[in-house]
Scaffold this active site. Structure first.
Site, short mmCIF file in Angstrom:
data_model
loop_
_atom_site.label_atom_id
_atom_site.label_comp_id
_atom_site.label_asym_id
_atom_site.label_seq_id
_atom_site.Cartn_x
_atom_site.Cartn_y
_atom_site.Cartn_z
N ASP A 1 30.56 38.43 13.24
CA ASP A 1 31.16 37.80 12.08
C ASP A 1 32.64 38.18 12.05
O ASP A 1 33.09 39.05 12.79
CB ASP A 1 30.43 38.32 10.82
CG ASP A 1 31.00 37.74 9.53
OD1 ASP A 1 31.35 36.55 9.53
OD2 ASP A 1 31.12 38.49 8.55
N LYS A 2 33.42 37.52 11.22
CA LYS A 2 34.85 37.84 11.13
C LYS A 2 35.17 38.68 9.90
O LYS A 2 35.55 39.84 10.00
CB LYS A 2 35.70 36.56 11.11
CG LYS A 2 37.21 36.84 11.05
CD LYS A 2 38.02 35.57 10.98
CE LYS A 2 37.98 34.94 9.60
NZ LYS A 2 38.67 35.76 8.57
N THR B 1 32.16 32.37 12.23
CA THR B 1 32.75 32.59 10.90
C THR B 1 32.68 31.33 10.06
O THR B 1 32.63 30.22 10.58
CB THR B 1 34.22 33.05 11.03
OG1 THR B 1 34.80 33.18 9.75
CG2 THR B 1 35.04 32.04 11.84
N ARG C 1 33.65 27.41 10.40
CA ARG C 1 32.87 26.63 9.42
C ARG C 1 31.38 26.69 9.78
O ARG C 1 30.68 25.70 9.82
CB ARG C 1 33.34 25.17 9.40
CG ARG C 1 34.75 24.97 8.86
CD ARG C 1 34.85 25.42 7.44
NE ARG C 1 36.13 25.06 6.82
CZ ARG C 1 36.63 25.69 5.77
NH1 ARG C 1 35.99 26.72 5.24
NH2 ARG C 1 37.76 25.30 5.23
N ASP D 1 24.89 37.21 7.24
CA ASP D 1 24.75 37.57 8.65
C ASP D 1 23.35 38.07 9.00
O ASP D 1 23.06 38.33 10.17
CB ASP D 1 25.77 38.66 9.02
CG ASP D 1 27.20 38.22 8.78
OD1 ASP D 1 27.53 37.09 9.16
OD2 ASP D 1 27.98 39.00 8.19
#
Length: 790
Positions: free
Chosen positions: A141-142, A420, A502, A532
């Site tokens: 994930d970011k 992300t 997105r 997540d």
């Protein structure tokens, strides 16, 4: 509809479920009884590989027993002899393997949690620590994972004018001007009014609650009160589910409009002059990952005006706000700076409009069928032709040491995919700034596609690129996977890095499963939020970060860390050690059973294939426990390279992913070693046959114990003081027990020089050639790590 998980669907009976080694995660009880999330996960790859080798050993056991009965000539009750041989050679099946491996994995977990270099790390599963040493794909994930999830307000754009951090004083002056009674030029009043409306909207449209630190409690803990009539600026903090909202409210405070109180029905702002402004909360529409926006309807106590405020992502808000020619361009500009953008809009409502909305909204909420759809439709009827107020940009700074960590992982041969929910430009900017994409690599931005033809053309354009990172949106990804799944995954897997923007939580989990299905390689997912969790649980190894978004990801993961940079040591050091140690431990336990089974086979062959045991009673029990258990288990302390070297040369990690530490090749080598040593030990004892049979047992068993201890020493690559203790403790236990083994050994014989030289001779013949071979192999074909340590 109830459907069993795939690996249990074809089981003939419920009882066969116990033959599957797996663990189950079930979601805790919740209010929504119509949804349930759970996972059924089988154990790691190393366990599956060892299971395959154990099956091979079982076949060898049956085959050897049949051969012995056949050579015996099927005389007498041959089937009874067959079962006797099965029992005699049963040591081929490493029954203690599972116990040793599980104890080893528990030790690895303890070592990870006690590592001072990665404080706060928690191992939540003891079944797969060695998976950390064989990863090929890392999906991350970011926000909150690569970044700190601590937002700092950077930019306010009003369409005609933009304000950065260096012009915040100007905004503050405009806010002061808006609340002052002094006359000012009309143009200045207009600008002040626009800025005031934008700042007021930001100060009102959120779910933030101010909390005031009151005093220390009875246990010395700080107590907080949500309502404090003094509204002291010194002890006020903000609580919200999103750090973006806190950053925005903190910024409005810095420019003069402060949120000082909030409850379920109202909120109060303080103007630059200290005046308290009260707004009644009529409705709140929370943010969801589907709507990507949140709204609030408030009534100004002083004027009675009703206003509907809304903020959200540009993709959601662009169709809601009135036509403008600057929003899309400025969103792109901010995203290229690495800023997270939010569009803020408002709509003034008359009393009649609000009442009509309330009636329809309440009626929709009381619907029995399709309630959610009806409620959404009523809210959407309000979200039309809204006045665009401003565009905000906040910065989420990278976590400490993210850049060197990503470079380390890339050098280790791990391909990193960033998944992300942010927009394409922001994700691309972070990918560059974090060095997820190397400075020497190009980036191919996958053009938005909505049809099969467009996807085909874009895939062809991408195919012509080489050593190029890919950036693709979730919508385009769905189209590609719908029509060209195999081709797309094949091309994406060749990329050094992939960024999916997105991306929904469901898509994240789907991407993990795609990689597992198409590549067969080991995957790891890392994230910090509830969105997540599905990705983390779908991966072969899940890592959660305890961040600003709570502990959902941390609790659902196999491993929990406090910072992204810790993943480097977790994989390069602990992953490497866990895999190497488990492989060595597993193969040595097999060797321990094979060597004694070989001796039994030789013994039975020499004595006319008689199905009588070579060693009985306590000798067999002691062999697998106090005589060899501690030295064999001490292999969990072994390491081929020092942690500093593993971190300095992450390229060493690439060798682990090839699975060479535990394979049929290494297994066959250990089988040959066991056959050679078992034959030497047994034939050696028979050649040096004494006047009584009991001497053969004494010589061969003593030589067997010494050989096992020496083989452990031969296997060890880095000595630990506990290994030395284990070796001498086991030898001491055996020597001490000789005094009590009168039933098996002749005490008078085992104290003679004859016994000592014969045992020594057999042991040397069984071990010395292996030491010589190891020396020659290390000299002429050294492993990669030895080139660095020499």
């Amino acid at each position: 509809l109830k459907v069993a998980v795939s690996c249990t669907q074809r089981l003939p009976a419920l009882g066969d479920l116990f033959s599957i080694s797996a663990y189950v995660y079930a979601q805790k009880p919740q209010l929504d009884i119509h949804s349930f999330e759970g996972t059924f996960t089988r154990v790691g790859l190393l366990d599956l590989e060892l299971n395959q080798l154990t099956k091979a050993l079982f076949l060898a056991l049956v085959a050897l027993s049949i051969v012995m009965v056949t050579l015996q000539g099927f005389v007498g009750p041959w089937y009874r002899n067959l079962f006797r041989f099965l029992l005699l050679f049963s040591y081929i099946i490493p029954i203690s393997l599972r116990v040793n491996l599980d104890m080893g994995k528990a030790a690895y977990g303890w070592m990870i949690m006690k590592d001072d270099n990665i404080p706060g790390t928690v191992v939540r599963t003891s079944t797969i620590p060695e998976e950390l040493g064989r990863l090929v794909y890392l999906l991350t994930d970011k926000t909150g994972t690569l970044t700190q999830n601590e937002m700092i307000f950077k930019r306010l754009h009003l369409g005609t004018v933009s304000y950065g951090t260096d012009t915040m004083d100007e905004i503050q002056n405009h806010i002061i001007s808006s609340y002052s009674q002094s006359s000012a030029p009309k143009v200045r009043k207009t600008v002040s009014s626009r800025i005031h409306e934008a700042v007021k909207a930001i100060a009102l449209c959120h779910n933030v609650t101010p909390v005031y630190e009151s005093h220390a409690g009875v246990n010395g803990e700080t107590e907080y009160a949500e309502v404090d009539q003094n509204f002291s600026d010194e002890n006020r903090t903000y609580q919200a589910s999103s750090p973006d909202e806190v950053a925005l409210v903190q910024w409005t405070e810095s420019v003069g409009l402060t949120l000082v109180n909030r409850d379920l029905t109202s909120m109060q702002l303080k103007s630059p002059g200290g005046q308290i402004l009260t707004y009644y909360i009529l409705q709140v529409f929370p943010f969801t990952s589907e709507s990507k926006r949140m709204g609030i309807i408030v009534r100004d106590e002083s004027t009675g005006e009703i206003t509907f405020y809304m903020k959200g992502a540009d993709v959601a808000m662009s169709t809601i706000v009135q036509y403008n020619d600057w929003l899309e361009e400025e969103c792109g500009n901010m995203a290229r700076e690495g800023l997270r953008t939010l569009v803020v809009a408002k709509k003034s409502l008359t009393e009649e409009q609000h009442q009509d909305f309330e009636n329809r909204y309440n009626q929709a909420k009381l619907s029995i069928h399709d309630r959610a759809l009806k409620v959404a439709a009523v809210v959407e009827s309000l979200e039309r032709e809204m006045e665009l107020l401003c565009l905000t940009g906040v910065e989420d700074q990278l976590q400490a040491d993210v850049r060197p960590t990503l470079e380390m992982l890339r050098n280790a041969g791990i391909k990193i995919w960033m998944l992300t929910g942010d927009k394409l430009e922001t994700a691309t900017c972070i990918a560059k700034s974090s060095h997820l994409v190397s400075r020497t690599q190009d980036i191919h931005i996958f053009r938005p596609v909505i049809s099969r033809g467009e996807a085909h053309l874009e895939l062809n354009a991408f195919r012509r690129k080489h050593d190029c990172a890919l950036v693709i949106s979730g919508d385009s990804l769905e189209v590609c996977l719908k029509y060209y799944e195999h081709e797309f995954v094949e091309l994406a897997c060749q990329c050094p890095a992939v960024v999916c923007c997105r991306c929904s939580p469901t898509q994240k989990a789907h991407i993990v499963k795609l990689l597992q299905h198409h590549t067969g390689k080991r995957t790891c997912a890392i994230g910090d939020g509830g969105n997540d969790v599905s990705m983390i649980q779908a991966a072969d190894c899940g890592i959660g970060i305890e961040g600003k978004e709570g502990k959902q990801a941390s609790l659902a993961a196999d491993f929990s860390i406090t910072q992204f940079k810790h993943i480097g040591r977790l994989l390069m050091v602990h992953g490497r050690n866990s895999y190497k140690r488990s492989a060595a431990l597993g193969q040595f336990v097999m060797h321990r059973g094979l060597i004694i089974s070989t001796m039994q086979a030789v013994f039975s062959s020499v004595f006319y294939f008689a199905s009588i045991p070579l060693y009985q009673g306590f000798l067999m029990v002691g062999y697998a426990t106090i005589y060899t258990m501690f030295p064999v288990f001490s292999l969990v302390l072994d390491q081929d390279v020092k942690p500093e070297m593993a971190l300095l040369y992450p390229e060493l990690y690439k060798d682990l992913t090839k699975g060479r530490s535990l394979s049929f090749k290494t297994f066959l080598i250990w089988v040959l070693i066991s056959i050679y040593q078992g034959g030497i030990l047994m034939y050696g004892a028979l050649l040096l046959f004494e006047s009584e049979f009991v001497h053969v047992v004494a010589i061969s068993f003593t030589a067997l114990i010494l050989t096992e201890l020496l083989m452990v020493a031969l296997t060890i690559r880095t000595w630990h003081w506990l290994m030395v203790v284990a070796e001498f403790f086991s030898l001491g236990c055996y020597v001490a027990s000789l005094a009590f083994l009168n039933e098996y050994f002749d005490v008078a014989f085992i104290t003679t020089v004859t016994f000592l030289w014969k045992v020594s001779a057999i042991t040397v013949v069984s071990c010395l050639p292996l030491y010589i071979l190891k020396y020659l192999k290390r000299k002429f074909s050294p492993p990669s790590y030895s080139k660095l340590t020499s």
